[in-house]
Each structure stands twice: as C-alpha cells, then as structure tokens.
Design a protein around this motif. Structure first.
Motif, PDB file in Angstrom:
ATOM      1  N   LEU A  15      11.484  -8.364   9.581  1.00 42.24           N
ATOM      2  CA  LEU A  15      10.301  -7.753  10.180  1.00 42.24           C
ATOM      3  C   LEU A  15      10.113  -6.310   9.699  1.00 42.24           C
ATOM      4  O   LEU A  15       8.998  -5.885   9.382  1.00 42.24           O
ATOM      5  N   LYS A  16      11.219  -5.565   9.627  1.00 41.83           N
ATOM      6  CA  LYS A  16      11.130  -4.193   9.122  1.00 41.83           C
ATOM      7  C   LYS A  16      10.662  -4.181   7.674  1.00 41.83           C
ATOM      8  O   LYS A  16       9.845  -3.343   7.278  1.00 41.83           O
ATOM      9  N   ASN A  17      11.182  -5.090   6.879  1.00 36.36           N
ATOM     10  CA  ASN A  17      10.765  -5.164   5.482  1.00 36.36           C
ATOM     11  C   ASN A  17       9.296  -5.555   5.369  1.00 36.36           C
ATOM     12  O   ASN A  17       8.574  -5.052   4.500  1.00 36.36           O
ATOM     13  N   LEU A  18       8.851  -6.450   6.248  1.00 34.29           N
ATOM     14  CA  LEU A  18       7.440  -6.845   6.255  1.00 34.29           C
ATOM     15  C   LEU A  18       6.543  -5.646   6.564  1.00 34.29           C
ATOM     16  O   LEU A  18       5.557  -5.387   5.850  1.00 34.29           O
ATOM     17  N   LEU A  19       6.888  -4.904   7.617  1.00 36.59           N
ATOM     18  CA  LEU A  19       6.071  -3.759   8.011  1.00 36.59           C
ATOM     19  C   LEU A  19       6.118  -2.648   6.979  1.00 36.59           C
ATOM     20  O   LEU A  19       5.086  -2.065   6.618  1.00 36.59           O
ATOM     21  N   ALA A  20       7.314  -2.351   6.462  1.00 38.53           N
ATOM     22  CA  ALA A  20       7.453  -1.290   5.474  1.00 38.53           C
ATOM     23  C   ALA A  20       6.783  -1.677   4.159  1.00 38.53           C
ATOM     24  O   ALA A  20       6.136  -0.846   3.501  1.00 38.53           O
ATOM     25  N   GLY A  21       6.917  -2.941   3.774  1.00 35.56           N
ATOM     26  CA  GLY A  21       6.245  -3.407   2.562  1.00 35.56           C
ATOM     27  C   GLY A  21       4.736  -3.347   2.677  1.00 35.56           C
ATOM     28  O   GLY A  21       4.040  -2.973   1.728  1.00 35.56           O
ATOM     29  N   GLY A  22       4.216  -3.689   3.870  1.00 35.45           N
ATOM     30  CA  GLY A  22       2.774  -3.582   4.090  1.00 35.45           C
ATOM     31  C   GLY A  22       2.289  -2.146   3.988  1.00 35.45           C
ATOM     32  O   GLY A  22       1.240  -1.872   3.393  1.00 35.45           O
ATOM     33  N   ALA A  66       3.785   5.884  -5.210  1.00 34.06           N
ATOM     34  CA  ALA A  66       3.329   5.954  -3.813  1.00 34.06           C
ATOM     35  C   ALA A  66       3.746   4.714  -3.037  1.00 34.06           C
ATOM     36  O   ALA A  66       4.125   4.798  -1.857  1.00 34.06           O
ATOM     37  N   CYS A  67       3.700   3.560  -3.678  1.00 36.33           N
ATOM     38  CA  CYS A  67       4.081   2.306  -3.023  1.00 36.33           C
ATOM     39  C   CYS A  67       5.530   2.337  -2.552  1.00 36.33           C
ATOM     40  O   CYS A  67       5.828   2.084  -1.380  1.00 36.33           O
ATOM     41  N   PHE A  68       6.433   2.668  -3.450  1.00 36.86           N
ATOM     42  CA  PHE A  68       7.851   2.637  -3.087  1.00 36.86           C
ATOM     43  C   PHE A  68       8.235   3.802  -2.178  1.00 36.86           C
ATOM     44  O   PHE A  68       9.095   3.653  -1.310  1.00 36.86           O
ATOM     45  N   LEU A  69       7.580   4.951  -2.353  1.00 36.32           N
ATOM     46  CA  LEU A  69       7.841   6.047  -1.427  1.00 36.32           C
ATOM     47  C   LEU A  69       7.382   5.654  -0.017  1.00 36.32           C
ATOM     48  O   LEU A  69       8.092   5.883   0.968  1.00 36.32           O
ATOM     49  N   GLY A  70       6.197   5.043   0.074  1.00 35.29           N
ATOM     50  CA  GLY A  70       5.715   4.568   1.372  1.00 35.29           C
ATOM     51  C   GLY A  70       6.665   3.570   1.996  1.00 35.29           C
ATOM     52  O   GLY A  70       6.944   3.621   3.205  1.00 35.29           O
ATOM     53  N   PHE A  71       7.184   2.648   1.176  1.00 39.81           N
ATOM     54  CA  PHE A  71       8.129   1.651   1.669  1.00 39.81           C
ATOM     55  C   PHE A  71       9.398   2.304   2.199  1.00 39.81           C
ATOM     56  O   PHE A  71       9.850   2.003   3.315  1.00 39.81           O
ATOM     57  N   GLU A  72       9.982   3.213   1.418  1.00 43.18           N
ATOM     58  CA  GLU A  72      11.238   3.839   1.821  1.00 43.18           C
ATOM     59  C   GLU A  72      11.063   4.722   3.053  1.00 43.18           C
ATOM     60  O   GLU A  72      11.910   4.723   3.955  1.00 43.18           O
ATOM     61  N   VAL A  73       9.957   5.467   3.102  1.00 41.35           N
ATOM     62  CA  VAL A  73       9.693   6.321   4.270  1.00 41.35           C
ATOM     63  C   VAL A  73       9.488   5.461   5.522  1.00 41.35           C
ATOM     64  O   VAL A  73      10.007   5.779   6.606  1.00 41.35           O
ATOM     65  N   ALA A  74       8.731   4.375   5.369  1.00 44.82           N
ATOM     66  CA  ALA A  74       8.493   3.485   6.515  1.00 44.82           C
ATOM     67  C   ALA A  74       9.790   2.849   7.001  1.00 44.82           C
ATOM     68  O   ALA A  74      10.020   2.731   8.213  1.00 44.82           O
ATOM     69  N   MET A  75      10.661   2.452   6.068  1.00 43.64           N
ATOM     70  CA  MET A  75      11.941   1.862   6.464  1.00 43.64           C
ATOM     71  C   MET A  75      12.801   2.876   7.216  1.00 43.64           C
ATOM     72  O   MET A  75      13.435   2.543   8.234  1.00 43.64           O
ATOM     73  N   LYS A  76      12.815   4.114   6.743  1.00 42.27           N
ATOM     74  CA  LYS A  76      13.595   5.146   7.437  1.00 42.27           C
ATOM     75  C   LYS A  76      13.044   5.386   8.843  1.00 42.27           C
ATOM     76  O   LYS A  76      13.807   5.545   9.807  1.00 42.27           O
ATOM     77  N   PHE A  77      11.723   5.411   8.946  1.00 43.00           N
ATOM     78  CA  PHE A  77      11.107   5.615  10.262  1.00 43.00           C
ATOM     79  C   PHE A  77      11.443   4.457  11.204  1.00 43.00           C
ATOM     80  O   PHE A  77      11.796   4.669  12.373  1.00 43.00           O
ATOM     81  N   LEU A  78      11.331   3.219  10.714  1.00 39.28           N
ATOM     82  CA  LEU A  78      11.608   2.056  11.544  1.00 39.28           C
ATOM     83  C   LEU A  78      13.080   2.010  11.956  1.00 39.28           C
ATOM     84  O   LEU A  78      13.406   1.643  13.084  1.00 39.28           O
TER      85      LEU A  78
END
Length: 228
Positions: free
Chosen positions: A11-18, A209-221
């Motif tokens: 679920l975290k990967n789904l949200l961060a990937g989105g 931007a895609c991978f930075l967004g993914f990594e930042v979102a994963m850290k936040f989650l």
C-alpha cells in the motif's frame, strides 16, 4: 540494518508510486505533447519546409495553436468525451488501440528504467550508509539518468505507437508492421527517433522528479504510518 529488515508495504509503495507519477507528469507533460507532435508530423513535401523545424519550434507553434483554438470548436471536450467518441467509432478496440506497441515499448524500457535506478542508488550510497539514506541530489541524478536510459530503449516503439494511434481507421491493417514499413520506406531509419531531442530534454528532470517524489512520499508514509 533495521530499516532493511522491515517488510515491504504494497500500500505504501502504491501511494508513493502514485505521487511519484504525479510529479513526473507535472514536470514532463509539456514536452510529452511536443514529442507526440514531432513524431506524428507528416513527411516533408519536395521543396516545402517541415511542419516543425525542431523541438522549440514545435513548442512555440503548439502553444500558439492552442491559444487560437481556445476560442473555437474542439473535437474533444475532455478525456471522458474522447473515450466515449472512440468507443462509438470503433468499440472497445478503439480505446485499446496501440496496446501491443505500448507493451513493446514499456516492458523493455521499464525494465531498463528500474534496473538503472537501483544500480545507481547502490553505486551512490556510501559504504557505511543504507540506500534509504541517499541524499536528495543523488536521488535526482539516479532518477534522471534512469529516465534517459528508459527512453533510449523506448523511443522507436513509442514513435510507432504514436503514428498508429493517430492514423485513420484501417490505414494500417497489419498493425505495427505496416507502420514500420511505411516509416522506413518514406522517411528512413532515423524516423524511428523522431522527437529524440524533446524526449531527452524531458527525460532527466521528469524522471528525477518522479523518483524524488517516490522517495519523499515513502519517507513521509514511514514516519506518519509506520505500521501500515
């Protein structure tokens, strides 16, 4: 080591990937439009200049055309209207037109994309640190280079896909083979790389931007919902 032992959360990967995908589209969409315009422009007629002389000329003309069209009638009022009209014209096949070419593009290109990103993350990570502690500049560089490698593989099938999807119904009865034959016969092998400059200008910032967004979102989650 404790971070590495944590189980992967789908679920975290789904949200961060989105979220990463949203970042990619936000940064890269304007040049994606330019790419498709360059890929689908007709071949030059004898003695006539090309429709677009290059990436920036295409961007300028596209912008001017959209400004002029904003006060006139448009073929589609939006994505849902486009889907309805495609379905009315050709049924479900019309909505899925170009699926085989999309798979021919995305399977090898996505493999190259994620392989390159993970490989570069490991290279950029100091020996005493975890991959999860990679700095923002290194994530941007790894993601940007991964995007370039992705599109180096994806451009030829992407050109074929764009041509096939925008062609009138029935023009290519044998699918991508007809598109490929026509392109090479009329415009040469280099036509498979139409839009190359626009793709490469877009590839680094959009995928960074895609991978930075993914990594930042994963850290936040991981911080906000550690047990998710």
């Amino acid at each position: 080591m404790a971070d590495q032992a944590k189980p992967i959360s789908p679920l975290k990967n789904l949200l961060a990937g989105g979220f990463g995908g949203m970042c990619l589209v936000f940064v890269g969409h304007p040049l994606d439009t330019v790419k498709v315009r360059l890929q689908t422009q007709p071949p030059n007629l004898p003695g006539q200049p090309p429709m677009y002389s290059g990436t920036f000329d295409c961007f300028r003309k596209t912008l001017m055309r959209e400004i002029q069209a904003s006060s006139g009638e448009t073929k589609y009022t939006g994505a849902l209207d486009c889907a309805k009209k495609l379905y009315k014209e050709a049924g479900i096949r019309g909505i899925y037109k170009g699926t085989v070419l999309t798979l021919m593009r995305d399977i090898p290109a996505s493999g190259m994309y994620f392989m390159t990103y993970e490989w570069l993350k490991n290279i950029f990570t100091p020996e005493e640190k975890s991959v999860n502690e990679l700095s923002v500049p290194r994530i941007l560089v790894a993601g940007g280079i991964a995007g370039i490698f992705n599109w180096a593989v994806a451009i030829p099938p992407d050109v074929l896909k764009s041509r096939f999807q925008t062609a009138p119904p029935g023009k290519y009865p044998n699918g991508f083979r007809d598109v490929l034959r026509e392109l090479i016969r009329n415009e040469g092998i280099t036509s498979l790389y139409k839009g190359f400059n626009a793709v490469m200008i877009r590839a680094f910032p959009a995928n960074a931007a895609c991978f930075l967004g993914f990594e930042v979102a994963m850290k936040f989650l991981n911080w906000a919902m550690p047990n998710l």
